[in-house]
Design a protein around this motif. Structure first.
Motif, PDB file in Angstrom:
ATOM      1  N   PHE A   1       1.109  -1.040  -0.045  1.00  0.00           N
ATOM      2  CA  PHE A   1       0.132   0.079   0.161  1.00  0.00           C
ATOM      3  C   PHE A   1       1.269   1.044  -0.201  1.00  0.00           C
ATOM      4  CE2 PHE A   1      -3.605  -2.655   1.621  1.00  0.00           C
ATOM      5  CZ  PHE A   1      -4.676  -2.064   0.834  1.00  0.00           C
ATOM      6  N   ALA A   2       1.620   1.122   0.349  1.00  0.00           N
ATOM      7  CA  ALA A   2       2.932   2.274   1.013  1.00  0.00           C
ATOM      8  C   ALA A   2       3.681   2.905  -1.042  1.00  0.00           C
ATOM      9  CB  ALA A   2       4.270   2.405   1.487  1.00  0.00           C
ATOM     10  N   PRO A   3       3.888   3.722  -1.048  1.00  0.00           N
ATOM     11  CA  PRO A   3       4.435   4.066  -2.377  1.00  0.00           C
ATOM     12  C   PRO A   3       5.746   3.765  -2.822  1.00  0.00           C
ATOM     13  CG  PRO A   3       3.014   6.460  -1.299  1.00  0.00           C
ATOM     14  CD  PRO A   3       2.950   5.532  -0.987  1.00  0.00           C
ATOM     15  N   GLY A   4       6.373   3.219  -3.709  1.00  0.00           N
ATOM     16  CA  GLY A   4       7.871   2.951  -3.931  1.00  0.00           C
ATOM     17  C   GLY A   4       8.079   4.185  -4.139  1.00  0.00           C
ATOM     18  N   PRO A   5       9.802   4.653  -4.020  1.00  0.00           N
ATOM     19  CA  PRO A   5      10.099   5.269  -4.037  1.00  0.00           C
ATOM     20  C   PRO A   5      10.350   6.279  -5.599  1.00  0.00           C
ATOM     21  CG  PRO A   5      11.216   3.308  -3.417  1.00  0.00           C
ATOM     22  CD  PRO A   5      10.573   2.939  -3.745  1.00  0.00           C
ATOM     23  N   GLU A   6      10.045   5.530  -6.802  1.00  0.00           N
ATOM     24  CA  GLU A   6      10.253   5.761  -7.672  1.00  0.00           C
ATOM     25  C   GLU A   6       8.597   6.615  -7.351  1.00  0.00           C
ATOM     26  OE1 GLU A   6      10.343   2.910 -11.221  1.00  0.00           O
ATOM     27  OE2 GLU A   6      12.226   2.995 -10.654  1.00  0.00           O
ATOM     28  N   GLU A   7       7.288   5.861  -7.245  1.00  0.00           N
ATOM     29  CA  GLU A   7       6.322   6.788  -7.129  1.00  0.00           C
ATOM     30  C   GLU A   7       6.851   8.248  -6.084  1.00  0.00           C
ATOM     31  OE1 GLU A   7       2.684   4.233  -7.270  1.00  0.00           O
ATOM     32  OE2 GLU A   7       4.318   3.130  -5.496  1.00  0.00           O
TER      33      GLU A   7
ATOM     34  N   ALA B   1       9.164  10.260  -5.282  1.00  0.00           N
ATOM     35  CA  ALA B   1      10.426  10.494  -6.244  1.00  0.00           C
ATOM     36  C   ALA B   1       9.447  11.590  -7.377  1.00  0.00           C
ATOM     37  CB  ALA B   1      11.287  10.370  -7.299  1.00  0.00           C
ATOM     38  N   TRP B   2       8.579  10.797  -8.309  1.00  0.00           N
ATOM     39  CA  TRP B   2       7.576  12.035  -8.936  1.00  0.00           C
ATOM     40  C   TRP B   2       6.809  12.824  -8.905  1.00  0.00           C
ATOM     41  CZ3 TRP B   2       3.010  11.008  -9.421  1.00  0.00           C
ATOM     42  CH2 TRP B   2       1.696  11.540 -10.668  1.00  0.00           C
ATOM     43  N   ALA B   3       6.577  12.166  -7.958  1.00  0.00           N
ATOM     44  CA  ALA B   3       5.047  13.199  -7.431  1.00  0.00           C
ATOM     45  C   ALA B   3       5.924  14.439  -6.418  1.00  0.00           C
ATOM     46  CB  ALA B   3       4.688  12.619  -6.327  1.00  0.00           C
ATOM     47  N   ALA B   4       6.635  14.448  -6.092  1.00  0.00           N
ATOM     48  CA  ALA B   4       7.903  15.670  -5.174  1.00  0.00           C
ATOM     49  C   ALA B   4       8.291  16.298  -6.494  1.00  0.00           C
ATOM     50  CB  ALA B   4       8.868  14.994  -4.571  1.00  0.00           C
ATOM     51  N   ARG B   5       8.621  15.378  -7.370  1.00  0.00           N
ATOM     52  CA  ARG B   5       9.088  16.680  -8.948  1.00  0.00           C
ATOM     53  C   ARG B   5       8.004  17.626  -9.562  1.00  0.00           C
ATOM     54  NH1 ARG B   5      11.395  12.148 -10.825  1.00  0.00           N
ATOM     55  NH2 ARG B   5      10.165  11.607 -12.319  1.00  0.00           N
TER      56      ARG B   5
ATOM     57  N   MET C   1       1.218  14.327 -19.357  1.00  0.00           N
ATOM     58  CA  MET C   1       0.954  15.850 -19.060  1.00  0.00           C
ATOM     59  C   MET C   1       0.520  16.233 -17.262  1.00  0.00           C
ATOM     60  SD  MET C   1      -2.835  16.481 -20.333  1.00  0.00           S
ATOM     61  CE  MET C   1      -4.161  15.946 -19.757  1.00  0.00           C
ATOM     62  N   VAL C   2       0.368  17.237 -16.661  1.00  0.00           N
ATOM     63  CA  VAL C   2      -0.027  16.917 -15.528  1.00  0.00           C
ATOM     64  C   VAL C   2      -1.470  18.326 -15.369  1.00  0.00           C
ATOM     65  CG1 VAL C   2       0.958  17.669 -13.076  1.00  0.00           C
ATOM     66  CG2 VAL C   2       2.384  16.429 -15.002  1.00  0.00           C
ATOM     67  N   ASP C   3      -2.305  17.894 -15.103  1.00  0.00           N
ATOM     68  CA  ASP C   3      -3.337  18.466 -15.258  1.00  0.00           C
ATOM     69  C   ASP C   3      -3.507  18.668 -13.272  1.00  0.00           C
ATOM     70  OD1 ASP C   3      -4.081  16.452 -14.945  1.00  0.00           O
ATOM     71  OD2 ASP C   3      -6.032  17.331 -16.123  1.00  0.00           O
ATOM     72  N   ALA C   4      -4.526  18.774 -12.683  1.00  0.00           N
ATOM     73  CA  ALA C   4      -5.916  18.904 -11.570  1.00  0.00           C
ATOM     74  C   ALA C   4      -5.755  17.269 -11.215  1.00  0.00           C
ATOM     75  CB  ALA C   4      -7.331  19.330 -11.817  1.00  0.00           C
ATOM     76  N   PRO C   5      -6.319  16.186 -11.461  1.00  0.00           N
ATOM     77  CA  PRO C   5      -5.924  15.216 -11.201  1.00  0.00           C
ATOM     78  C   PRO C   5      -4.996  14.858 -10.799  1.00  0.00           C
ATOM     79  CG  PRO C   5      -7.533  15.109 -13.190  1.00  0.00           C
ATOM     80  CD  PRO C   5      -6.927  16.523 -13.530  1.00  0.00           C
ATOM     81  N   VAL C   6      -4.073  14.947 -11.752  1.00  0.00           N
ATOM     82  CA  VAL C   6      -2.546  14.695 -11.268  1.00  0.00           C
ATOM     83  C   VAL C   6      -2.154  15.439 -10.196  1.00  0.00           C
ATOM     84  CG1 VAL C   6       0.130  14.450 -12.627  1.00  0.00           C
ATOM     85  CG2 VAL C   6      -2.180  13.926 -14.104  1.00  0.00           C
ATOM     86  N   LEU C   7      -2.368  16.089 -10.405  1.00  0.00           N
ATOM     87  CA  LEU C   7      -1.691  16.502  -8.746  1.00  0.00           C
ATOM     88  C   LEU C   7      -2.047  16.354  -7.559  1.00  0.00           C
ATOM     89  CD1 LEU C   7      -1.775  20.730  -9.754  1.00  0.00           C
ATOM     90  CD2 LEU C   7       0.331  19.237  -9.303  1.00  0.00           C
TER      91      LEU C   7
ATOM     92  N   ARG D   1      -1.844  13.090  -3.075  1.00  0.00           N
ATOM     93  CA  ARG D   1      -2.230  11.738  -2.409  1.00  0.00           C
ATOM     94  C   ARG D   1      -1.172  10.815  -2.347  1.00  0.00           C
ATOM     95  NH1 ARG D   1      -6.278  11.002  -5.040  1.00  0.00           N
ATOM     96  NH2 ARG D   1      -5.732   8.526  -6.161  1.00  0.00           N
ATOM     97  N   LEU D   2      -0.418  10.721  -2.996  1.00  0.00           N
ATOM     98  CA  LEU D   2       1.301   9.887  -2.541  1.00  0.00           C
ATOM     99  C   LEU D   2       1.758  10.244  -1.718  1.00  0.00           C
ATOM    100  CD1 LEU D   2       1.658   8.592  -6.525  1.00  0.00           C
ATOM    101  CD2 LEU D   2       0.962   7.153  -5.181  1.00  0.00           C
TER     102      LEU D   2
END
Length: 282
Positions: free
Chosen positions: A235-241, A243-247, A266-272, A277-278
């Motif tokens: 259930f925990a986000p992995g390191p790659e996830e 790192a992507w979320a932080a960027r 593409m990064v829009d509101a749902p992706v943000l 959430r991650l």
């Protein structure tokens, strides 16, 4: 109640312990499980129900406040000879700081209201939905007083409907989606999925938990301490996830709310929202 509610709302693992083995409660709490469920229902024979309640009350008195806040008790279903006494025992434990009750065979918001009344405003409820009638009542169960999460008892559900699911349980996909949707409509934390009975099959446990996460579940029932760490890891986000979320979150302010591209995506509101959430889950 906020800290108690938060502990149950955040938990990704709910580890069962038979009420007839009170010495295992402290060990289960020390396993790293987010919540521990002391079972008065399936794990206790009819002739042992009264002794199990007594053992529960004694065991709770020996726990620290933070441990009690992570403890639920699975009661026998309404309509059984043991339900009322179970609820009374849980109410006594809630008065000492126990989180609340996991109500087996939940099918009626009226029953949940009665349990909530008995426990008092501090007692949390986790309805365990295990039947077609429970599925039909899912929205009303989710909105009942003091309900903090829904849980899916998928094994009893299959028996109730006469289902014979394959190993991937594809037949239950629409049912699991219904849990995620009802939880979202009621503003609850993500629901809790059922057990994996193969306690020595790590790949199966990982696959089951990954499916739960993909379908919007936020936790899983466990029947062995060895299942706790793999479920939490799944259930925990992995390191790659992460790192992507932080960027994503770092880059967003420079675009003033406009859509932008990052790593070819593409990064829009749902992706943000997904990135946020991650990070929050971590």
């Amino acid at each position: 109640m906020p800290s108690v509610q938060g502990a149950i709302a955040r938990a990704t693992t709910f580890l069962f312990v038979p009420a007839t083995r009170p010495e295992r409660i402290a060990k289960a709490l020390a396993s790293g499980a987010g919540a521990v469920v002391v079972d008065l229902e399936d794990a206790v024979a009819p002739d042992d129900k009264a002794a199990a309640r007594t053992a529960l009350l004694s065991a709770v008195q020996g726990l620290e406040p933070g441990e009690r806040a992570r403890l639920l008790v699975r009661t026998n279903a309404a309509g059984t000879p043991w339900h009322a006494d179970d609820v009374a025992a849980v109410a006594a434990c809630v008065a000492q700081g126990l989180a609340g009750a996991m109500v087996a065979k939940a099918e009626s918001a009226g029953v949940l209201q009665a349990v909530a009344n008995a426990l008092g405003p501090e007692g949390l409820l986790v309805p365990l939905v295990e039947s077609n009638a429970g599925l039909d009542a899912l929205d009303t169960l989710a909105r009942a007083p003091q309900v903090v999460r829904l849980a899916f008892g998928h094994l009893d559900f299959q028996v109730d409907l006469g289902m014979e699911c394959g190993p991937d349980e594809a037949e239950l996909l629409p049912v699991r989606l219904a849990f995620a949707r009802a939880s979202r409509r009621a503003g609850l934390a993500a629901p809790v999925d059922g057990v994996t009975t193969a306690t020595d099959d790590l790949p199966r446990l990982q696959q089951d938990t990954a499916r739960s996460r993909r379908l919007g579940f936020g936790g899983k029932l466990c029947i062995h301490p060895a299942q706790v760490a793999p479920v939490q890891a799944a259930f925990a986000p992995g390191p790659e996830e992460l790192a992507w979320a932080a960027r994503v979150l770092e880059a967003a302010p420079a675009h003033g709310g406009a859509v932008f591209r990052l790593d070819g995506r593409m990064v829009d509101a749902p992706v943000l929202a997904l990135a946020a959430r991650l990070v929050a889950r971590a």
